[in-house]
Design an enzyme around this catalytic site. Structure first.
Site, PDB file in Angstrom:
ATOM      1  N   HIS A  40       0.677  -1.281  -0.083  1.00  0.00           N
ATOM      2  CA  HIS A  40      -0.019  -0.004   0.026  1.00  0.00           C
ATOM      3  C   HIS A  40       0.890   1.158   0.027  1.00  0.00           C
ATOM      4  O   HIS A  40       2.104   1.114   0.704  1.00  0.00           O
ATOM      5  CB  HIS A  40      -0.858   0.236   1.384  1.00  0.00           C
ATOM      6  CG  HIS A  40      -1.896  -1.014   1.604  1.00  0.00           C
ATOM      7  ND1 HIS A  40      -1.155  -2.076   2.266  1.00  0.00           N
ATOM      8  CD2 HIS A  40      -3.212  -1.146   1.547  1.00  0.00           C
ATOM      9  CE1 HIS A  40      -2.637  -2.753   2.310  1.00  0.00           C
ATOM     10  NE2 HIS A  40      -3.469  -2.284   1.942  1.00  0.00           N
TER      11      HIS A  40
ATOM     12  N   ASP B  36       2.267   1.935   3.487  1.00  0.00           N
ATOM     13  CA  ASP B  36       3.205   0.974   4.134  1.00  0.00           C
ATOM     14  C   ASP B  36       4.565   1.500   3.819  1.00  0.00           C
ATOM     15  O   ASP B  36       5.525   1.359   4.604  1.00  0.00           O
ATOM     16  CB  ASP B  36       3.059  -0.362   3.419  1.00  0.00           C
ATOM     17  CG  ASP B  36       1.641  -0.985   3.451  1.00  0.00           C
ATOM     18  OD1 ASP B  36       1.103  -0.653   4.195  1.00  0.00           O
ATOM     19  OD2 ASP B  36       1.442  -1.933   2.558  1.00  0.00           O
TER      20      ASP B  36
HETATM   21  C1  XUL Z   1      -7.447  -6.877   4.699  1.00  0.00           C
HETATM   22  C2  XUL Z   1      -6.794  -7.094   3.498  1.00  0.00           C
HETATM   23  C3  XUL Z   1      -5.996  -6.010   2.951  1.00  0.00           C
HETATM   24  C4  XUL Z   1      -5.862  -5.999   1.421  1.00  0.00           C
HETATM   25  C5  XUL Z   1      -5.289  -5.042   0.789  1.00  0.00           C
HETATM   26  O1  XUL Z   1      -8.339  -7.897   5.216  1.00  0.00           O
HETATM   27  O2  XUL Z   1      -7.063  -8.204   3.081  1.00  0.00           O
HETATM   28  O3  XUL Z   1      -4.856  -6.339   3.358  1.00  0.00           O
HETATM   29  O4  XUL Z   1      -5.367  -7.428   0.901  1.00  0.00           O
HETATM   30  O5  XUL Z   1      -5.642  -3.761   1.227  1.00  0.00           O
END
Ligand code: XUL
Ligand code: CO
Length: 453
Positions: free
Chosen positions: A104, A107
């Site tokens: 992300h 992150d």
């Molecule tokens: C949350 C989840 C996230 C997504 C990315 O449950 O799975 O980590 O994969 O935002």
């Protein structure tokens, strides 16, 4: 010499073989081993996720972080910490020997006091990530934007009652989609973080659905505009953090996309623990997404049978993953997708070495499940049984129904004169379950030691 973060592991994790006692060697995963004519690495396309593995200190709602992660020390200057984290992550990716990673925006780089500052931080760290990727050959499976952590997103991003929050989220996705393109990402994921509701007492369901569709339409338009050739993927989840998430499961996502003419623009990123939270098996979610033409990628993990939340544990069941891999192989395998380890260590697994044990075990479980699934495809017993079960649809009656020439009247007339008199046949479920177990028990997982080839 650059700082080493994982000195307990020297060089790339070797293949040790099924009989190996080395806790930091693969027992089954051999990237170059050919399975159905394709390299294991190219079948599985394993990715390590940044958020749980490098950006989470091992905290939970009752306690602070427990993990030994110097790059997360709160006393560090945020950009220096981000650079240290990046170096640690790439050292880990390289030693693990897996081809992909995922992250992300928030992150990898610290948020800022303003949108401009956050974006500048992101671009500065992405410049460095580009260098690490070129040096190590590690690629980006997908990028995504964090539209759920900051308090502004407490009531959702695209489905927020405030259009200014919608706009802020749109700006974040624009930047991150462009970053993903720049880094050669093969997909872009949108998990509906807080796109759902806590209470219907304050929620306009119809409006929020339209907002979400508009948001995704804007993303698809921008993807075309910048020429991003990866896939856009939605990640279904039924609840958590909200009481009810709109992207409940594959079938719900498909209905939503079809209602808004978006079904050719988006596919799914399916997560094992999200499937089980929705009351489905992981196999069900994969088979459903494939049947609906949505299948894109996987977040590999597992839940805990005793509790009903998203524990994101590392996968360890060959029995369950063999069925998942079987559906994926039947469906033609991954194109742009792969197995992303959206997985968390347990809070007591505080040593840096635990991160290796966890990934090695999960990857070996996938590798062994791949071998089982490939064997089931090669033997063809399940497929032959399935075909025989529907064989009647190739006959005159079946074809006349499918091609539209039969009517209720013609079918009733045939039943009346006795031409139609079906007799029930066995579904042979227990026999088929024995075929699956028989394959799991019989499969050759490779040589007992590492002298392959
Ligand atoms: C949350 C989840 C996230 C997504 C990315 O449950 O799975 O980590 O994969 O935002
Ligand atoms: Co996920």
């Amino acid at each position: 010499m650059a700082q080493e973060f994982f000195p307990q592991v020297q060089g790339r994790i070797p293949f040790g073989g099924i009989g190996s006692d080395d806790p930091v060697a693969y027992k089954v995963y051999e990237p170059d081993r050919l399975v159905l004519g394709k390299r294991m690495e190219d079948h599985l396309r394993v990715a390590v996720c940044y958020w749980h593995s490098f950006n989470w200190p091992g905290s939970d709602v009752f306690g602070v972080g427990t993990f030994d992660r110097p790059w997360l020390a709160p006393s560090m200057e945020p950009m220096a910490a981000a650079r240290l984290k990046l170096a640690a992550a790439f050292e880990f990716f390289e030693k693990l020997g897996t081809p992909f990673y995922t992250f992300h925006d928030r992150d990898i780089a610290p948020d800022g006091a303003t949108f401009a500052e956050a974006t500048a931080n992101l671009h500065a760290i992405v410049d460095e990530a580009e260098g690490h990727m070129a040096r190590t050959g590690v690629r980006l499976l997908w990028g995504t934007a964090n539209l759920f952590s900051h308090p502004r997103y407490a009531a959702g991003a695209a489905t927020n009652p405030d259009p200014a929050v919608f706009a802020y989220a749109a700006a974040q996705v624009k930047v991150m989609l462009e970053v993903t393109k720049r880094l050669g990402g093969t997909n872009y994921v949108l998990w509906g973080g807080r796109e759902g509701y806590e209470t219907l007492l304050n929620t306009d369901l119809k409006r929020e659905e339209q907002q979400l569709a508009r948001f995704l339409g804007l993303v698809a338009e921008h993807k075309a505009k910048i020429g991003f050739t990866g896939k856009l993927l939605l990640e279904p989840k039924p609840q958590e953090p909200t009481k009810h998430q709109y992207d409940y499961d594959s079938a719900t996502v498909h209905g939503f996309l079809a209602r808004h003419g978006l079904e050719t623009e988006f596919g799914t990123n399916l997560e094992a623990n999200h499937a089980t939270l929705a009351g489905h098996s992981f196999q069900h979610e994969i088979a459903t997404s494939i049947a609906l033409g949505l299948f894109g990628s996987i977040d590999a993990n597992r839940g805990d049978y005793q509790n009903g939340w998203d524990t994101d544990q590392f996968p360890n069941s060959v029995d369950e993953l063999s069925l998942a891999l079987y559906e994926i192989l039947r469906g033609g395998g991954f194109t742009t997708g792969g197995f992303n380890f959206d997985t968390k260590l347990r809070r007591q697994s505080m040593d840096r070495l635990d991160l290796f044990h966890a990934h090695i075990g999960g990857i070996d479980t996938l590798a062994r499940s791949l071998l089982v699934a490939a064997s089931m495809i090669e033997r063809g017993t399940l497929e032959a049984n399935r075909e025989a079960r529907y064989a009647g649809w190739q006959g005159d009656l079946g074809r006349s129904i499918s091609d539209g020439s039969a009517t209720l009247e013609s079918l009733a007339a045939a039943a009346l004169d006795g031409a139609i008199d079906p007799s029930p046949v066995s579904g042979r479920q227990e026999y088929l379950e024995n075929v699956v177990n028989g394959t799991i028990w019989a499969i050759d997982a490779g040589p007992a030691t590492k002298n392959r080839g």
